[in-house]
Scaffold this motif. Sequence first.
Motif, mmCIF file in Angstrom:
data_model
loop_
_atom_site.group_PDB
_atom_site.id
_atom_site.type_symbol
_atom_site.label_atom_id
_atom_site.label_comp_id
_atom_site.label_asym_id
_atom_site.label_seq_id
_atom_site.Cartn_x
_atom_site.Cartn_y
_atom_site.Cartn_z
ATOM 1 N N SER A 113 0.862 -1.184 -0.241
ATOM 2 C CA SER A 113 0.525 0.082 0.291
ATOM 3 C C SER A 113 0.908 1.140 0.039
ATOM 4 N N VAL A 118 0.762 -2.306 4.534
ATOM 5 C CA VAL A 118 -0.392 -3.602 4.021
ATOM 6 C C VAL A 118 0.024 -3.836 3.174
ATOM 7 N N ILE A 135 -4.308 -10.247 1.682
ATOM 8 C CA ILE A 135 -3.823 -9.439 2.109
ATOM 9 C C ILE A 135 -3.028 -9.285 3.304
ATOM 10 N N ASP A 137 -0.724 -8.222 6.890
ATOM 11 C CA ASP A 137 -0.479 -6.489 8.250
ATOM 12 C C ASP A 137 1.327 -6.190 7.787
#
Length: 356
Positions: A113, A118, A135, A137
């Motif tokens: 991101s 992310v 996805i 973290d």
Amino acid sequence: MKRRAFLASLVAAAAIPRASWADAGNPAYLAAAKDPAGGYALWGLSETGERLFSQSLPGRGHAATAHPIRPEAVAFARRPGTFALVIDCASGALTARLTPPEGRQFNGHGVYSEDGTVLFTSEVVAEGSEGRIGIWDAAQGYRRIGEFASNGIGPHEIRRLPGSEVLVVANGGIQTDPSDRTPLNLDRMRPNLSYLSADGAVLDQVELPDMWQNSIRHLALGPDGLVAFAMQWQGDLAEPVPLLGLHRRGTEVILAEPKDAEMFAMQGYAGSIAFSPDGAEVAITSPRGGRVQAFSAEGAPLWSVPRADVCGLGPCTAGGFVATDGQGAVARVAAGRFEPLSTANLSWDNHLVALG
């Protein structure tokens, strides 16, 4: 008193110096390579091809993605793969190893991101090759926190449009055997270029109905958001087709078509793709055909350079492109010239990933 202590802790935390890419030598590129002993590693390279650092890999690497702030990179296995390694490029430490959920395989690429919190990974369901975007973290130890559909079969490269959280996904359209990559659906492929929100909503989609056997594989983004995609032709090689497409949301696809002889020279295979730093040129490589071909941002053919086993490609700050090949060369390629910058006793793999 408690409030003052809390504010003091925030100030103290802010004062702690954070590692940056300068601590890793300010690499310009990341590239995977194989050494003469058969070992694999991810390397950081300077603009002139100097090798700044390396990290061993447990198997053949494909591509990597660089964290936008921290000196950290994720190296992906050659597809279909089961490992993605998070590497501290300043210390050389392996900080995390990502494993896809059961029945899934990594497909060679990922992207962060904009703020780096992310990580999105390109994946397939092993049986059937349905695409998924994993996805993770990236702020809390790379814990997996979700997934969504890639909007197609066999997603490969995934990028993020500049200054946004819009993801662009190259869905190759090929269903493969999960054990040996044998194509299973060449008679009914449906590749597409999909634009997805960060939560998986489909914002736009592009298909090539007249060239449905042209698998969309790799992506490059111009500074103004123009998307270029490199393709691999699964049809009859005696009927060559363009291997470069250009697209901007809300407009029609432009297919960059060189002269017939140049199309034949690529042998139906574009390996990597990149824009020049100013976005005026876009180039593709073919390790099978031993060619680098450059086009204008409008799709007009400009020049080509022969080079055996050339594949990795990135922008060169001096203008044009930097390319790597299986013979260990790192070279500047511009205006139809191939100018070696450095050589190594390595076989560079598919991609040269530019930082910044």
